[in-house]
Scaffold this active site. Sequence first.
Site, PDB file in Angstrom:
ATOM      1  N   VAL A  14       0.828  -1.206   0.000  1.00 22.86           N
ATOM      2  CA  VAL A  14       0.000   0.000   0.000  1.00 22.86           C
ATOM      3  C   VAL A  14       0.861   1.254   0.000  1.00 22.86           C
ATOM      4  CG1 VAL A  14      -1.701   1.331   1.319  1.00 22.86           C
ATOM      5  CG2 VAL A  14      -1.948  -1.146   1.095  1.00 22.86           C
ATOM      6  N   ARG A  66      14.386  -4.485   2.431  1.00 21.30           N
ATOM      7  CA  ARG A  66      13.429  -3.827   1.552  1.00 21.30           C
ATOM      8  C   ARG A  66      13.908  -2.410   1.191  1.00 21.30           C
ATOM      9  NH1 ARG A  66       7.826  -4.388   0.403  1.00 21.30           N
ATOM     10  NH2 ARG A  66       7.788  -6.230   1.737  1.00 21.30           N
ATOM     11  N   GLN A  74     -17.372 -14.781 -10.167  1.00 19.06           N
ATOM     12  CA  GLN A  74     -16.640 -15.844 -10.848  1.00 19.06           C
ATOM     13  C   GLN A  74     -16.368 -16.977  -9.852  1.00 19.06           C
ATOM     14  OE1 GLN A  74     -15.366 -12.485 -11.003  1.00 19.06           O
ATOM     15  NE2 GLN A  74     -16.668 -12.225 -12.790  1.00 19.06           N
ATOM     16  N   CYS A 125      -6.325  -9.094   1.716  1.00 16.15           N
ATOM     17  CA  CYS A 125      -7.431  -8.262   2.211  1.00 16.15           C
ATOM     18  C   CYS A 125      -8.653  -9.050   2.655  1.00 16.15           C
ATOM     19  CB  CYS A 125      -7.844  -7.251   1.130  1.00 16.15           C
ATOM     20  SG  CYS A 125      -6.578  -5.996   0.803  1.00 16.15           S
ATOM     21  N   LYS A 132      -4.374 -14.904  -7.061  1.00 15.87           N
ATOM     22  CA  LYS A 132      -5.002 -14.374  -8.267  1.00 15.87           C
ATOM     23  C   LYS A 132      -3.893 -14.079  -9.265  1.00 15.87           C
ATOM     24  CE  LYS A 132      -6.155 -10.001  -8.467  1.00 15.87           C
ATOM     25  NZ  LYS A 132      -6.782  -8.673  -8.229  1.00 15.87           N
TER      26      LYS A 132
END
Length: 441
Positions: free
Chosen positions: A11, A35, A260, A269, A330
């Site tokens: 985010v 990072r 779907q 989330c 996904k």
Amino acid sequence: MRIAMIGGGYVGLVSGACFAEFGIHVSVVETNPARLSALREGRIPIYEPGLDSLVASNSQAGRLTFGDDIAQAVAGAEAVFIAVGTPPRNGDGAADLQYVHAAARQIAQAITGYTVIVTKSTVPVGTSRRIAEIIRTTRPEVDFDVASNPEFLREGSAIGDFMRPERVIIGLDQKQPERASRAEAVLRQVYRPLSSTDATLLFTGLETAELTKYASNSFLAMKISFINEMADLCEKLGADVHQLAKGMGLDSRIGREFLQPGPGYGGSCFPKDTLALSRIAQEAQSASRLVETTVQVNEARKAGMAGRIAAACGGSVAGKTVGVLGLTFKPETDDMRESASIPILHRLAEAGAQIKAFDPVGMDAAKPLLPEGVEYCTDALSVADGADVLVVLTEWNIFRALAPEALVARMRHGVVVDLRNIFDPAAMRAAGLQYQSVGRP
């Protein structure tokens, strides 16, 4: 205009890069050394299409910087966004706010003038007011206001969602109208570039904004669980879930999105936010039974998929080779959080299956989460080599182009379990494959 973004995760990094593209000078604070080093070197630690070029161009222009010094980033900033993690707390699923509270204390020490402190993280109702209490306790003399600005970014299309949003929700302390007006002016300036788009800036109270994020994600998760149950019913009655979903979606009150069918929702989330909303509702003594049931349906869905695969193999996968296409929750992301592949592959391995798998970008993230002994392939067709059954778990577009004849030639037994319905049933069966999908006759 200058802003600070506390947190360089998904985010914070996407939001910071997009704000910089607006022309704002953004200082991103990241305390994880690995990072931070990657970001400073121009290496993007997450996979999000288009993010690498956006970060590079704004870094070169001097509008986007990365560091670990909160005091330096916050000093002189007109708005400070908190975008740290709020993982589920062990035991009850409530959001863990330790990082949010720690950021608030550090911000309080660093404020040099009037500042709007904005929660971008997904936080329970009441968090913004708690942040205000922490800052007042830490430094009673500072001049600040708090706001809630939840994000609605979809992984894989986050930049487009940020630059061309349907709505921007901003919560302010409407119990103090004069202060709310002052904070609103700052945040209108932050989002001024969106004035040329169709985006709606909706100003609400703090509690409403915080709850809107949880309610939105839980409602979308509920749509997924609903259509998955309808898919099971379609299989029993000989109906087609895709035609059913189209018939439902043509009603503008329902809409086509998130209808779907598949092996269950995952990601960073929906699982976290549905659990958190259930907990919020319980603590408020206003139980949300629909959300609680959505969570239960989804967990049962994931648990049942391994049984569906075993049934397609005659009742058992022991000693059989299972080829798996897709591991991430996904497509267009490398995110493995709460992916359906994790419980499914663990159950298959426990049942004695030999597993081969391929994912275009998610295999490095998947390896620590999946069973030992999984063979990771270099391309999609290699997964089919010697496989008794081929399982589609993620609907990456490159899988849609696989020719049924090529699969038949490589597989030992031509059983395909398509849990994302990416293939044409007639074409698969015409090639000689034993094809099963979800919710289609």
